[in-house]
Motif scaffolding. Structure first.
Motif, PDB file in Angstrom:
ATOM      1  N   ALA A 185      26.101  -3.992 -93.781  1.00 46.99           N
ATOM      2  CA  ALA A 185      25.372  -4.223 -92.534  1.00 46.99           C
ATOM      3  C   ALA A 185      23.897  -3.866 -92.719  1.00 46.99           C
ATOM      4  N   TRP A 186      23.632  -2.767 -93.451  1.00 53.03           N
ATOM      5  CA  TRP A 186      22.251  -2.383 -93.734  1.00 53.03           C
ATOM      6  C   TRP A 186      21.553  -3.437 -94.588  1.00 53.03           C
ATOM      7  N   ALA A 230      31.368  -1.344 -95.281  1.00 54.23           N
ATOM      8  CA  ALA A 230      30.888  -2.105 -94.121  1.00 54.23           C
ATOM      9  C   ALA A 230      29.473  -1.708 -93.720  1.00 54.23           C
ATOM     10  N   ARG A 231      29.200  -0.412 -93.670  1.00 52.50           N
ATOM     11  CA  ARG A 231      27.868   0.030 -93.263  1.00 52.50           C
ATOM     12  C   ARG A 231      26.779  -0.349 -94.265  1.00 52.50           C
TER      13      ARG A 231
END
Length: 377
Positions: free
Chosen positions: A293-294, A289-290
């Motif tokens: 998102a980045w 997820a991170r």
């Protein structure tokens, strides 16, 4: 409604993959999603569409009531149908123009370019009735049917989720004989994108969007196990695809893997393709997820997100650009020079798709400025 940048980016990525995959001699089609998994951008597009339907539905129903949500998605079904009809007409006319300019292309069937002039009303009627779905536009016919049923199926799913899942899986199980009953222009039975099969993926997406706040806390209790299973499924999927691409030297491996997975058929939505896209969804939504998102916050991610937000407009443009790119690539020279030319064309159509989507998303600004300059109110 607050938009999720990573979802818009993935929708844009799906459209870019769809465009490149339909350019037969393109170079970058060799690095699209279908080269690394048994599913492709079509599954990603349908799953994300379902997710957005579920997410939007619950928000609209909570604020304005069920009737408002039903009305919204009936209107959306009409918009998708209009995009199918208008896109099919433009596709045929554009194909005819390219042939007139002696620019051969294989991304779309040549017969459409003749029918649009020989039988214009017949062409329009058969597309409008969805008795014929021109290739490259055929996924929109599936989308029309799924969205048109949403005013009935989504409330049923929200009220009785387990029963709705049971019904959906049962329909999916009998998808091929059910699709054979659908009258169609194709020599084969029913629609190419079998709606009785693909509805399962769509409604799984709807459930994910509608119930995510209830589902995720439960699934996260088993995060490690689900992630391990998802990685295993995706590695198995990658092994199958690599064996396919290697060809004869990997035939024994491919035959062995086939003993495990059996036949894999895209059009009725094969079970392995379904499981693989769901495994990929878990990886994107939880462990990765991170990073996603980045990526969505980078310039490339923002460009893909603009393509994704372009919706139906972006889809029609990506289809037309795939035809154009195919025609131009067929004029490329042989050898290394031709390779670089085709790569350049691949990059050009991707930039053109982003530019078209960005222009469309800013239409109120430039249309307003144009009206002001021309003295129109």
């Amino acid at each position: 409604m607050n938009r999720i940048a990573a979802l818009d980016m993935l929708r844009g990525y799906a459209l870019v993959c769809i465009m490149l995959d339909h350019m037969p001699i393109g170079v970058l089609r060799n690095v699209t999603l279908s080269n690394f998994a048994v599913f492709d951008a079509a599954e990603l597009f349908v799953l994300l569409s379902g997710f957005l339907v579920g997410m939007v539905w619950v928000k609209v129903e909570a604020k304005e009531g069920r009737f408002a949500a039903q009305k919204r998605f009936l209107k959306r079904a009409v918009q998708v149908w209009l995009a199918l009809v208008i896109g099919a007409v433009i596709l045929a006319l554009f194909s005819a123009l390219l042939f007139a300019l002696h620019m051969n292309h294989t991304a779309v069937w040549f017969q459409y370019s003749q029918w649009i002039f020989e039988h214009p009303l017949g062409y329009l009627a058969t597309v409008g009735l969805m008795w014929m779905q021109p290739n490259l536009m055929d996924v929109l016919a599936l989308y029309v049917l799924l969205i048109a049923t949403a005013p009935v199926t989504v409330p049923f799913l929200l009220r009785y989720p387990l029963l709705a899942l049971t019904v959906s899986v049962t329909i999916w199980f009998f998808a091929e004989p059910l699709n054979a009953l659908v009258p169609n222009q194709r020599p084969g039975p029913g629609l190419l994108f079998n709606p009785f099969g693909w509805q399962l993926l769509f409604f799984v997406g709807v459930a994910m969007g509608a119930f995510r706040s209830r589902i995720m806390p439960v699934l996260l209790r088993w995060r490690g196990l689900i992630t391990l299973a998802s990685v295993g499924i995706l590695l198995f999927s990658l092994a199958i695809v690599l064996a396919w691409r290697i060809g004869a030297p990997a035939k024994e491996v491919s035959d062995f893997l086939k003993l495990i997975h059996g036949p894999i058929d895209k059009w009725p939505l094969d079970g392995l393709r379904l499981i693989a896209i769901l495994a990929a969804s878990w990886m994107v939504a939880v462990p990765l997820a991170r990073p996603f998102a980045w990526m969505a916050a980078t310039r490339l991610g923002e460009a893909l997100a603009e393509i994704g937000r372009g919706g139906l407009f972006s889809f029609v443009v990506c289809v037309l650009l795939s035809i154009w790119g195919d025609a131009v690539q067929m004029t490329a020279p042989q050898g290394m020079a031709g390779l670089f030319v085709r790569i350049g064309i691949d990059i050009w159509v991707m930039v053109a798709l982003w530019a078209a989507a960005a222009t469309w998303m800013r239409r109120e600004i430039w249309i307003g400025a144009l009206r002001k300059r021309l003295g129109w109110r």
